[in-house]
Design a protein around this motif. Structure first.
Motif, PDB file in Angstrom:
ATOM      1  N   ALA A  99      59.431  29.431  77.745  1.00  0.00           N
ATOM      2  CA  ALA A  99      58.279  28.431  77.944  1.00  0.00           C
ATOM      3  C   ALA A  99      56.988  29.528  78.231  1.00  0.00           C
ATOM      4  O   ALA A  99      55.743  29.522  77.584  1.00  0.00           O
ATOM      5  CB  ALA A  99      58.087  27.713  79.168  1.00  0.00           C
ATOM      6  N   GLY A 100      57.303  30.582  79.064  1.00  0.00           N
ATOM      7  CA  GLY A 100      56.152  31.762  79.021  1.00  0.00           C
ATOM      8  C   GLY A 100      55.929  32.679  78.141  1.00  0.00           C
ATOM      9  O   GLY A 100      54.604  32.755  77.652  1.00  0.00           O
ATOM     10  N   GLY A 101      57.224  32.878  77.292  1.00  0.00           N
ATOM     11  CA  GLY A 101      56.555  33.754  76.466  1.00  0.00           C
ATOM     12  C   GLY A 101      55.976  33.146  74.977  1.00  0.00           C
ATOM     13  O   GLY A 101      55.130  33.632  74.382  1.00  0.00           O
ATOM     14  N   ALA A 102      56.249  31.824  74.835  1.00  0.00           N
ATOM     15  CA  ALA A 102      55.579  31.128  73.684  1.00  0.00           C
ATOM     16  C   ALA A 102      54.060  30.931  73.856  1.00  0.00           C
ATOM     17  O   ALA A 102      53.237  31.214  72.708  1.00  0.00           O
ATOM     18  CB  ALA A 102      55.977  29.712  73.852  1.00  0.00           C
ATOM     19  N   VAL A 103      53.739  30.894  75.125  1.00  0.00           N
ATOM     20  CA  VAL A 103      52.062  31.116  75.257  1.00  0.00           C
ATOM     21  C   VAL A 103      51.622  32.474  74.779  1.00  0.00           C
ATOM     22  O   VAL A 103      50.526  32.257  74.447  1.00  0.00           O
ATOM     23  CB  VAL A 103      51.832  30.802  76.999  1.00  0.00           C
ATOM     24  N   LEU A 104      52.214  33.127  75.606  1.00  0.00           N
ATOM     25  CA  LEU A 104      51.861  34.851  75.152  1.00  0.00           C
ATOM     26  C   LEU A 104      51.782  35.066  73.619  1.00  0.00           C
ATOM     27  O   LEU A 104      50.630  35.675  73.089  1.00  0.00           O
ATOM     28  CB  LEU A 104      52.647  35.717  75.843  1.00  0.00           C
ATOM     29  N   VAL A 105      52.899  34.726  72.866  1.00  0.00           N
ATOM     30  CA  VAL A 105      52.923  34.859  71.624  1.00  0.00           C
ATOM     31  C   VAL A 105      51.856  34.328  70.662  1.00  0.00           C
ATOM     32  O   VAL A 105      51.174  34.760  69.728  1.00  0.00           O
ATOM     33  CB  VAL A 105      54.099  34.666  70.792  1.00  0.00           C
ATOM     34  N   GLU A 106      51.746  33.029  71.118  1.00  0.00           N
ATOM     35  CA  GLU A 106      50.578  32.235  70.160  1.00  0.00           C
ATOM     36  C   GLU A 106      49.228  32.643  70.770  1.00  0.00           C
ATOM     37  O   GLU A 106      48.379  32.351  69.931  1.00  0.00           O
ATOM     38  CB  GLU A 106      50.905  30.550  70.694  1.00  0.00           C
ATOM     39  N   GLU A 107      48.922  33.203  71.803  1.00  0.00           N
ATOM     40  CA  GLU A 107      47.789  33.609  72.405  1.00  0.00           C
ATOM     41  C   GLU A 107      47.317  34.832  71.469  1.00  0.00           C
ATOM     42  O   GLU A 107      45.961  35.070  71.286  1.00  0.00           O
ATOM     43  CB  GLU A 107      47.628  33.876  73.722  1.00  0.00           C
ATOM     44  N   VAL A 108      48.097  35.583  70.872  1.00  0.00           N
ATOM     45  CA  VAL A 108      47.914  36.820  69.961  1.00  0.00           C
ATOM     46  C   VAL A 108      48.204  36.390  68.583  1.00  0.00           C
ATOM     47  O   VAL A 108      48.096  37.425  67.766  1.00  0.00           O
ATOM     48  CB  VAL A 108      48.651  38.077  70.460  1.00  0.00           C
ATOM     49  N   GLY A 109      48.091  35.238  68.277  1.00  0.00           N
ATOM     50  CA  GLY A 109      48.234  34.679  66.883  1.00  0.00           C
ATOM     51  C   GLY A 109      49.528  34.559  66.247  1.00  0.00           C
ATOM     52  O   GLY A 109      49.649  34.429  65.008  1.00  0.00           O
ATOM     53  N   GLY A 110      50.542  34.931  66.896  1.00  0.00           N
ATOM     54  CA  GLY A 110      51.973  34.618  66.589  1.00  0.00           C
ATOM     55  C   GLY A 110      52.072  33.389  66.476  1.00  0.00           C
ATOM     56  O   GLY A 110      51.668  32.473  67.027  1.00  0.00           O
ATOM     57  N   LEU A 111      53.593  33.043  65.526  1.00  0.00           N
ATOM     58  CA  LEU A 111      54.002  31.771  65.469  1.00  0.00           C
ATOM     59  C   LEU A 111      55.268  31.667  66.416  1.00  0.00           C
ATOM     60  O   LEU A 111      56.163  32.537  66.434  1.00  0.00           O
ATOM     61  CB  LEU A 111      54.075  31.314  64.316  1.00  0.00           C
ATOM     62  N   VAL A 112      55.399  30.287  67.020  1.00  0.00           N
ATOM     63  CA  VAL A 112      56.876  30.161  67.795  1.00  0.00           C
ATOM     64  C   VAL A 112      57.214  28.652  67.251  1.00  0.00           C
ATOM     65  O   VAL A 112      56.672  27.794  67.765  1.00  0.00           O
ATOM     66  CB  VAL A 112      56.470  30.238  69.423  1.00  0.00           C
ATOM     67  N   THR A 113      58.403  28.777  66.653  1.00  0.00           N
ATOM     68  CA  THR A 113      59.045  27.332  66.390  1.00  0.00           C
ATOM     69  C   THR A 113      60.507  27.440  66.795  1.00  0.00           C
ATOM     70  O   THR A 113      61.016  28.614  67.085  1.00  0.00           O
ATOM     71  CB  THR A 113      58.648  27.080  64.908  1.00  0.00           C
TER      72      THR A 113
END
Length: 264
Positions: A216-230
């Motif tokens: 949950a925490g890591g998904a916010v981080l990755v998406e905030e720098v333009g990465g994708l989490v699925t």
């Protein structure tokens, strides 16, 4: 309602306090027990840390709900309202055996949307943090937007057990991917591996089975720098029940999904 700035400030303060207590516990004798199997470990510090967060949250935000690994929060079955998703020690086995490579992970969601992500690498004193729309940081250093890399240059964070025979995926799928990229790494903590993905230290992370508090925490981080989490089918994460996870740089995420995971 409290501002997100206030909530973020409190979350950081409580995380640093909890981390200090975890470092102090290194010289103590841990009370270690098992959960689902002999390798699914839990310590008194996991429980103590989760209790600490629950107490602080309830004192300051009594209308917020809590989904935690050790089950001391409410029985959360949806993400309506504001929900804190907490892993008090992600990488408990590392905490016990190595006293490093573990983290506190917190994701704060509002009606299913990640608003705040915190991952604290306790031993290295690296706090990765993000508020949606405001960028992601490691301590005071802003993390750069993730840029695409070539598949042949990819460093993938992957637990080796997923490449061996298992019931969740044909090992041939992952073994082909591993052969085509530059290399793999494994740190034993999903939170740290997601933080490293956000920081560009690795280019992607795959796991076939994770709980909501792991990601949950890591998904916010990755998406905030333009990465994708699925998940491994390219669908949104299930942050109530958990499941597979694929976090990656942009473009490369789509390439791996189409070329290697289409038959998953």
């Amino acid at each position: 309602m409290a501002s997100w700035k206030e909530i973020d400030t409190h979350a950081k303060e409580w995380t640093k306090t909890a981390g200090k207590r975890l470092r102090e516990s290194f010289k103590e004798t841990l009370n270690i027990s098992t959960k689902s199997n002999r390798n699914d470990l839990v310590t008194n510090m996991d429980k103590e840390t989760e209790e600490f967060f629950i107490t602080k949250i309830k004192e300051n935000y009594p209308d917020h709900r809590i989904l935690g690994e050790e089950g001391m929060g409410e029985g959360v079955t949806d993400l309506n309202g504001i929900v804190w998703i907490i892993d008090p020690i992600d990488g408990t086995m590392n905490f016990i055996h190595q006293q490093r490579n573990f983290a506190i992970s917190i994701g704060i969601y509002e009606n299913g949307v990640g608003k705040i992500g915190l991952i604290y690498d306790v031993v290295h004193d690296e706090l990765y943090h993000a508020v949606k729309g405001q960028g992601a940081y490691m301590n005071d250093v802003k993390l750069q937007e993730l840029e695409p890399v070539a598949l042949s240059d990819m460093i993938l964070s992957l637990n080796a057990t997923w490449v061996t025979e298992n019931k969740r995926i044909d090992p041939a799928i992952l073994s082909k991917l591993v052969k085509d990229i530059r290399g793999t790494r494994s740190y034993g903590s999903a939170a740290i591996e997601l933080a490293y993905t956000a920081a560009g230290r690795v280019d992607g992370y795959i796991s076939l089975r994770l709980a909501p508090w792991d990601v949950a925490g890591g998904a916010v981080l990755v998406e905030e720098v333009g990465g994708l989490v699925t998940d491994l089918r390219g669908k949104p994460l299930d942050l109530v029940n958990g499941g597979s996870v694929f976090a990656c740089r942009p473009v490369l995420h789509e390439e791996v999904l189409k070329k290697y995971l289409a038959d998953y």
